[in-house]
Enzyme design. Structure first.
Site, mmCIF file in Angstrom:
data_model
loop_
_atom_site.group_PDB
_atom_site.id
_atom_site.type_symbol
_atom_site.label_atom_id
_atom_site.label_comp_id
_atom_site.label_asym_id
_atom_site.label_seq_id
_atom_site.Cartn_x
_atom_site.Cartn_y
_atom_site.Cartn_z
ATOM 1 N N ASP A 45 -17.557 18.223 -26.847
ATOM 2 C CA ASP A 45 -18.081 18.859 -25.647
ATOM 3 C C ASP A 45 -19.603 18.832 -25.669
ATOM 4 O O ASP A 45 -20.232 18.790 -26.723
ATOM 5 C CB ASP A 45 -17.614 20.311 -25.559
ATOM 6 C CG ASP A 45 -16.107 20.433 -25.403
ATOM 7 O OD1 ASP A 45 -15.488 19.474 -24.905
ATOM 8 O OD2 ASP A 45 -15.565 21.481 -25.787
ATOM 9 N N ARG A 46 -20.169 18.905 -24.498
ATOM 10 C CA ARG A 46 -21.622 18.850 -24.379
ATOM 11 C C ARG A 46 -22.320 19.887 -25.265
ATOM 12 O O ARG A 46 -23.319 19.604 -25.915
ATOM 13 C CB ARG A 46 -22.014 19.067 -22.917
ATOM 14 C CG ARG A 46 -23.503 18.964 -22.648
ATOM 15 C CD ARG A 46 -23.778 19.124 -21.172
ATOM 16 N NE ARG A 46 -25.104 18.630 -20.835
ATOM 17 C CZ ARG A 46 -25.435 18.170 -19.657
ATOM 18 N NH1 ARG A 46 -24.535 18.128 -18.697
ATOM 19 N NH2 ARG A 46 -26.648 17.741 -19.415
#
Length: 245
Positions: free
Chosen positions: A55-56
């Site tokens: 995930d970012r």
């Protein structure tokens, strides 16, 4: 900025992905020029092919391949749960000393609109093991409680369902600190107010073990914590609770 390379040969490259950086551009971030894929292309002078994703907001070990064939072979190991992934995270409340969260998860697909993800398909098996490494109690009120309680965990997801760790600990009522989607807004506000410069999703992919598709060697890669995580842990050490029972 150059990415920290953990391993590189003619087939693979692994980096310590910074928090806040996309792995690659998506439908929801077409206009963004900066992503791991683009940075590595510029850094190595070669095309790279994603194998898995973080995930970012998550930092840590991320592997990419220099050819589609190697990418497919290694991606299959992730899909078949043949890799071993170790994460560290900070969550709300006091967790048990250890445990396994066995809670099926439905697939999430990205979509445009107000909600970034929608549930599609049926639920699939998902298991996440955890070990509590430390507990902290801060003399800071949160919601209806007089103190802020936190746990620092070592986590091993068996599968790699989308947002598996974040969704599992939300299900356990121990959401991750800094998680804007599944987290607790009260805890997030407290942490952001007292440590604003170091506020982030407190989730890090610390270790990855896999079999090299070309050499068949077992590779174990480790990624150190970034400055924000180490700073938060240093500050929390003054508020360490009694030994976990």
């Amino acid at each position: 900025m150059s990415l920290e390379i953990l391993f590189q040969d003619e087939h693979l490259i692994a980096v310590n992905k910074p928090a806040g950086l996309l792995v690659h551009r998506t439908e929801l971030a077409k206009e963004e020029e900066d992503a791991v894929v683009q940075r590595l292309r510029d850094q190595t002078g070669q095309w790279v092919f994603p194998v898995h994703r973080l995930d970012r907001g998550t930092s840590g070990v991320l592997v990419m391949a220099f050819s589609p064939d190697i990418a497919r072979q290694l991606a299959a190991q992730f899909a078949e749960s043949q890799t071993r992934k170790t994460y560290h995270c900070l969550v709300r409340g006091f967790c048990d000393k250890s445990g396994v969260i066995d809670y099926p998860l439905a697939k999430l697909n990205e979509k445009k609109g107000r909600s970034r993800f929608k549930i599609v398909g049926t639920e699939k098996a998902a298991e996440t093991s955890f070990l509590s490494l430390a507990q902290y109690q801060l003399p800071v009120p949160v919601s209806r409680y007089d103190n802020t309680r936190l746990s620092w965990l070592e986590v091993t997801p068996k599968q790699g369902r989308t947002h598996q760790i974040r969704r599992h600990f939300k299900h356990q009522l121990h959401p991750l600190v800094g998680d804007s989607r599944y987290g607790c807004r009260h805890i997030n506000k407290v942490i952001k107010d007292i440590w604003s410069e170091d506020y982030r999703l407190m989730l890090h992919a610390s270790k990855l073990e896999f079999t090299h598709p070309a050499t068949k060697e077992v590779k174990m890669l480790n990624a150190g914590f970034d400055k924000k995580i180490t700073t938060v842990l240093d500050r929390l050490s003054a508020y360490r609770y009694e030994a976990i029972c």
